[in-house]
Design a protein around this motif. Structure first.
Motif, PDB file in Angstrom:
ATOM      1  N   ASN A 185       0.826  -1.209   0.000  1.00  0.00           N
ATOM      2  CA  ASN A 185       0.000   0.000   0.000  1.00  0.00           C
ATOM      3  C   ASN A 185       0.863   1.264   0.000  1.00  0.00           C
ATOM      4  O   ASN A 185       0.692   2.159   0.830  1.00  0.00           O
ATOM      5  CB  ASN A 185      -0.947   0.010   1.204  1.00  0.00           C
ATOM      6  N   PHE A 186       1.801   1.323  -0.937  1.00  0.00           N
ATOM      7  CA  PHE A 186       2.793   2.405  -0.950  1.00  0.00           C
ATOM      8  C   PHE A 186       2.139   3.782  -0.987  1.00  0.00           C
ATOM      9  O   PHE A 186       2.454   4.658  -0.174  1.00  0.00           O
ATOM     10  CB  PHE A 186       3.731   2.241  -2.140  1.00  0.00           C
ATOM     11  N   GLU A 187       1.231   4.010  -1.925  1.00  0.00           N
ATOM     12  CA  GLU A 187       0.652   5.345  -2.099  1.00  0.00           C
ATOM     13  C   GLU A 187      -0.137   5.783  -0.865  1.00  0.00           C
ATOM     14  O   GLU A 187      -0.074   6.943  -0.449  1.00  0.00           O
ATOM     15  CB  GLU A 187      -0.231   5.365  -3.339  1.00  0.00           C
ATOM     16  N   GLU A 188      -0.871   4.837  -0.278  1.00  0.00           N
ATOM     17  CA  GLU A 188      -1.662   5.150   0.916  1.00  0.00           C
ATOM     18  C   GLU A 188      -0.760   5.531   2.093  1.00  0.00           C
ATOM     19  O   GLU A 188      -1.006   6.518   2.792  1.00  0.00           O
ATOM     20  CB  GLU A 188      -2.513   3.930   1.281  1.00  0.00           C
ATOM     21  N   LYS A 189       0.307   4.792   2.290  1.00  0.00           N
ATOM     22  CA  LYS A 189       1.192   5.066   3.422  1.00  0.00           C
ATOM     23  C   LYS A 189       2.088   6.271   3.160  1.00  0.00           C
ATOM     24  O   LYS A 189       2.519   6.946   4.096  1.00  0.00           O
ATOM     25  CB  LYS A 189       2.026   3.824   3.734  1.00  0.00           C
ATOM     26  N   LEU A 190       2.351   6.534   1.876  1.00  0.00           N
ATOM     27  CA  LEU A 190       3.122   7.729   1.540  1.00  0.00           C
ATOM     28  C   LEU A 190       2.387   8.981   1.991  1.00  0.00           C
ATOM     29  O   LEU A 190       3.010   9.974   2.391  1.00  0.00           O
ATOM     30  CB  LEU A 190       3.386   7.777   0.034  1.00  0.00           C
ATOM     31  N   GLU A 191       1.058   8.942   1.948  1.00  0.00           N
ATOM     32  CA  GLU A 191       0.263  10.087   2.407  1.00  0.00           C
ATOM     33  C   GLU A 191       0.493  10.348   3.896  1.00  0.00           C
ATOM     34  O   GLU A 191       0.546  11.501   4.328  1.00  0.00           O
ATOM     35  CB  GLU A 191      -1.228   9.833   2.143  1.00  0.00           C
ATOM     36  N   LEU A 192       0.637   9.271   4.683  1.00  0.00           N
ATOM     37  CA  LEU A 192       0.903   9.433   6.117  1.00  0.00           C
ATOM     38  C   LEU A 192       2.266  10.073   6.340  1.00  0.00           C
ATOM     39  O   LEU A 192       2.427  10.956   7.187  1.00  0.00           O
ATOM     40  CB  LEU A 192       0.840   8.070   6.820  1.00  0.00           C
ATOM     41  N   VAL A 193       3.258   9.630   5.565  1.00  0.00           N
ATOM     42  CA  VAL A 193       4.593  10.202   5.660  1.00  0.00           C
ATOM     43  C   VAL A 193       4.581  11.660   5.215  1.00  0.00           C
ATOM     44  O   VAL A 193       5.191  12.529   5.835  1.00  0.00           O
ATOM     45  CB  VAL A 193       5.591   9.385   4.807  1.00  0.00           C
ATOM     46  N   LYS A 194       3.856  11.921   4.128  1.00  0.00           N
ATOM     47  CA  LYS A 194       3.761  13.285   3.598  1.00  0.00           C
ATOM     48  C   LYS A 194       3.240  14.250   4.668  1.00  0.00           C
ATOM     49  O   LYS A 194       3.763  15.359   4.829  1.00  0.00           O
ATOM     50  CB  LYS A 194       2.829  13.288   2.380  1.00  0.00           C
ATOM     51  N   GLU A 195       2.217  13.839   5.402  1.00  0.00           N
ATOM     52  CA  GLU A 195       1.646  14.697   6.451  1.00  0.00           C
ATOM     53  C   GLU A 195       2.700  15.086   7.476  1.00  0.00           C
ATOM     54  O   GLU A 195       2.762  16.242   7.916  1.00  0.00           O
ATOM     55  CB  GLU A 195       0.476  13.983   7.132  1.00  0.00           C
ATOM     56  N   LYS A 196       3.531  14.125   7.864  1.00  0.00           N
ATOM     57  CA  LYS A 196       4.579  14.406   8.851  1.00  0.00           C
ATOM     58  C   LYS A 196       5.643  15.346   8.279  1.00  0.00           C
ATOM     59  O   LYS A 196       6.099  16.279   8.952  1.00  0.00           O
ATOM     60  CB  LYS A 196       5.230  13.099   9.305  1.00  0.00           C
ATOM     61  N   LEU A 197       6.058  15.096   7.051  1.00  0.00           N
ATOM     62  CA  LEU A 197       7.092  15.917   6.429  1.00  0.00           C
ATOM     63  C   LEU A 197       6.617  17.356   6.267  1.00  0.00           C
ATOM     64  O   LEU A 197       7.376  18.301   6.503  1.00  0.00           O
ATOM     65  CB  LEU A 197       7.484  15.327   5.076  1.00  0.00           C
ATOM     66  N   VAL A 198       5.360  17.520   5.860  1.00  0.00           N
ATOM     67  CA  VAL A 198       4.796  18.866   5.716  1.00  0.00           C
ATOM     68  C   VAL A 198       4.681  19.547   7.069  1.00  0.00           C
ATOM     69  O   VAL A 198       4.972  20.735   7.221  1.00  0.00           O
ATOM     70  CB  VAL A 198       3.422  18.796   5.009  1.00  0.00           C
ATOM     71  N   LYS A 199       4.284  18.774   8.075  1.00  0.00           N
ATOM     72  CA  LYS A 199       4.149  19.324   9.423  1.00  0.00           C
ATOM     73  C   LYS A 199       5.465  19.911   9.917  1.00  0.00           C
ATOM     74  O   LYS A 199       5.500  20.963  10.564  1.00  0.00           O
ATOM     75  CB  LYS A 199       3.669  18.223  10.378  1.00  0.00           C
ATOM     76  N   TYR A 200       6.560  19.218   9.616  1.00  0.00           N
ATOM     77  CA  TYR A 200       7.879  19.685  10.059  1.00  0.00           C
ATOM     78  C   TYR A 200       8.564  20.564   9.013  1.00  0.00           C
ATOM     79  O   TYR A 200       9.738  20.887   9.150  1.00  0.00           O
ATOM     80  CB  TYR A 200       8.759  18.487  10.413  1.00  0.00           C
ATOM     81  N   LYS A 201       7.791  20.944   7.969  1.00  0.00           N
ATOM     82  CA  LYS A 201       8.269  21.878   6.942  1.00  0.00           C
ATOM     83  C   LYS A 201       9.567  21.399   6.299  1.00  0.00           C
ATOM     84  O   LYS A 201      10.523  22.154   6.134  1.00  0.00           O
ATOM     85  CB  LYS A 201       8.442  23.286   7.537  1.00  0.00           C
ATOM     86  N   LEU A 202       9.555  20.115   5.932  1.00  0.00           N
ATOM     87  CA  LEU A 202      10.699  19.519   5.242  1.00  0.00           C
ATOM     88  C   LEU A 202      10.353  19.373   3.762  1.00  0.00           C
ATOM     89  O   LEU A 202       9.394  18.687   3.408  1.00  0.00           O
ATOM     90  CB  LEU A 202      11.033  18.150   5.840  1.00  0.00           C
ATOM     91  N   ASN A 203      11.107  20.033   2.908  1.00  0.00           N
ATOM     92  CA  ASN A 203      10.867  19.945   1.475  1.00  0.00           C
ATOM     93  C   ASN A 203      11.209  18.542   0.980  1.00  0.00           C
ATOM     94  O   ASN A 203      12.294  18.023   1.262  1.00  0.00           O
ATOM     95  CB  ASN A 203      11.708  20.971   0.721  1.00  0.00           C
TER      96      ASN A 203
END
Length: 529
Positions: A368-386
């Motif tokens: 489920n790569f795309e689904e779990k990538l969304e979870l990672v994306k949320e964290k990266l955006v939260k910490y303002k990591l490009n």
């Protein structure tokens, strides 16, 4: 390894009618003899006494029974109540008192001498298995051989996996393990399945199994097989997990003691194997890091290193780049991000190049790569990591090209959409192409002349936008109107205006491609130049 009555019981579970106390269960037994004999001699010699249940019951209240281990044969079938309920109740009452100071098993069928022979065979088998194991460890035999002997001692399959949940080796009958869907998935993929870990979490076993220095019993539920596991530590760092899975014989408390013993015996061999495992993993990481920098790879060495991780060169991959600042590095944000992504997205290899992180995801290992990538994306955006993620690419050797593209996506994204932080290359592909072409040529020269004429005479850009969306949606009036948030009749009116200015044959596929490319170019020039 000390053989005791409880260990003998593990191999007599189906034959035993009752087992009491194991009060002196750690007492070593060296052999079995006929009962009764001098109890003091039996205690000192480590003899297991075998006699009839009637003979055992006659000793109720006698002195010097403490510390004796006994197998009693129920020749009169008292425990089947064939001698009457009164005899059964009387026997249970006496045995209950005797269980306070001695250990015993009650068995049925056969005679005393047969049970002496059976007990001695079990004792000899344990002793032989222990000797074989010690010799295998001394000569540093392959882990598969060592774990095979461990499985014989446990009468169940044993599994060894590293702290990253990757299976290192398996011993015993894998066919029975494969009958369980969770273990089948684990053995096929080479690491503990997500479903397995989820069940562990729900049963509350994952925490205890993951942190304890002792053994932990885990029952995953949902029909899964129970197991006992213990962690192997080196200088307070867990490097492996040793588990026995219940397939043949029911797991008992004594299996925890046995597992602790086996762990201590094979500790150095497993640590050595794990270190080699890590070194092989490091070799692969070094090769891939070099490739990120543009270095060439020797195909044979790459294929060998991938095989060690149960990866294939053409499994299908994604590359995620996370751009880190000097401040991020100083605050250990790199380690946090690595742990976060490895935890959420299984089946990845993290690489570090300067301050930036790259994660290679194997499509076959990451569910489920795309689904779990969304979870990672949320964290990266939260910490303002490009960050940016590549297209799927079939061959791992192409990570150099994909690293270039993800870097370009971050560069363009931070210029165009500064506050988004997550910039998939697929969203910036057209802009990237335009950027490259704009350095070489006046992009308007690539536009269809009639579309360029429409653009120059459309002062507010409404006709161009409407025509572009209509063409992009395969000339579907309803879909285009929905995207533009206007009525179909309004869109139809605008398209009539376009038709008066453009005389192109929209049924020609080449013409349609020319229109779309021209619209993309003009949109790029209007927005980004």
């Amino acid at each position: 390894m000390q053989v005791n009555l409880e260990m003998i019981y593990t191999r007599m579970q189906e034959e035993a009618v009752a087992a009491f106390s194991f009060y002196c269960g750690n007492r070593t037994i060296t052999g079995a003899g006929i009962f009764p004999e001098d109890n003091e001699i039996a205690r000192e010699s480590g003899h297991l006494l075998v006699g009839t249940l009637e003979e055992l019951l006659e000793l109720d209240g006698r002195e010097k029974l403490e510390g004796i281990s006994v197998i009693a044969v129920d020749t009169q079938h008292i425990f089947q109540q064939q001698s009457g309920p009164a005899s059964y109740r009387n026997a249970c009452s006496k045995l209950d008192r005797m269980s306070e100071y001695l250990d015993y098993l009650i068995v049925q069928g056969g005679n005393v001498r047969e049970w002496i022979s059976k007990a001695n065979r079990i004792i000899e088998r344990y002793q032989e298995q222990n000797q074989n194991l010690m010799l295998s460890v001394i000569r540093e035999a392959p882990l598969s051989e060592i774990l095979g002997i461990c499985s014989e001692i446990m009468d169940n399959p044993v599994i060894l996996y590293d702290s990253g949940m990757n299976v290192i080796a398996v011993g015993g009958n894998c066919e029975k393990l494969m009958e369980d869907s969770e273990w089948k998935e684990t053995l096929e993929k080479g690491y503990l399945s997500e479903h397995f870990i989820k069940n562990f979490k729900e049963s509350g076993g994952l925490r205890s199994a993951g942190t304890t220095h002792r053994t932990a019993y885990i029952n995953p539920g949902n029909g899964g097989l129970p197991s006992i596991c213990c962690n192997l530590y080196h200088e307070d760092e867990k490097f492996a997990v040793f588990a026995v899975v219940e397939t043949d014989i029911k797991l008992l408390p004594v299996h925890s003691i046995l597992l602790e013993y086996l762990k201590e015996l094979i500790y150095r061999r497993v640590f050595s194997e794990n270190r080699q495992h890590k070194e092989k993993y490091s070799q692969l990481k070094n090769m891939l890091t070099g490739r990120l920098q543009g270095q060439s790879l020797e195909p044979g060495a790459l294929n060998y290193s991938l095989k060690q991780q149960r990866w294939g060169r053409e499994d299908g991959f994604y590359l995620l780049k996370v751009q880190m600042s000097k401040e991020d590095v100083a605050t250990d944000m790199q380690l946090y991000v690595i742990n976060l992504i490895e935890k959420v997205l299984k089946g990845c290899i993290p690489l570090q190049l300067g301050s930036d992180l790259y994660f290679i995801f194997n499509e076959k290992k990451t569910e489920n790569f795309e689904e779990k990538l969304e979870l990672v994306k949320e964290k990266l955006v939260k910490y303002k990591l490009n960050s940016s993620v590549s297209y799927r690419f079939p061959d791992i050797i192409n990570i150099y090209e994909q690293a270039y593209l993800t870097t370009a996506a971050i560069r363009l994204g931070t210029r165009i959409d500064r506050e988004k932080y997550f910039y998939p290359y697929s969203k910036y592909r057209i802009i990237h192409i335009m950027d490259i072409l704009a350095e070489k040529i006046d992009l308007k020269l690539l536009c269809n002349p009639e579309i360029l004429h429409l653009h120059e005479n459309d002062k507010d850009g409404i006709l161009m936008q409407s025509f572009y969306v209509y063409m992009k949606e395969n000339m579907s009036l309803s879909k285009a109107a929905e995207i533009l948030n206007i009525h179909k009749s309004t869109l139809g009116y605008r398209l009539l205006k376009v038709e008066r200015m453009v005389t192109l044959n929209l049924n020609d596929s080449d013409v349609r491609q020319s229109i779309l490319l021209s619209c993309e170019i003009l949109q790029y020039l209007n927005t980004y130049k």
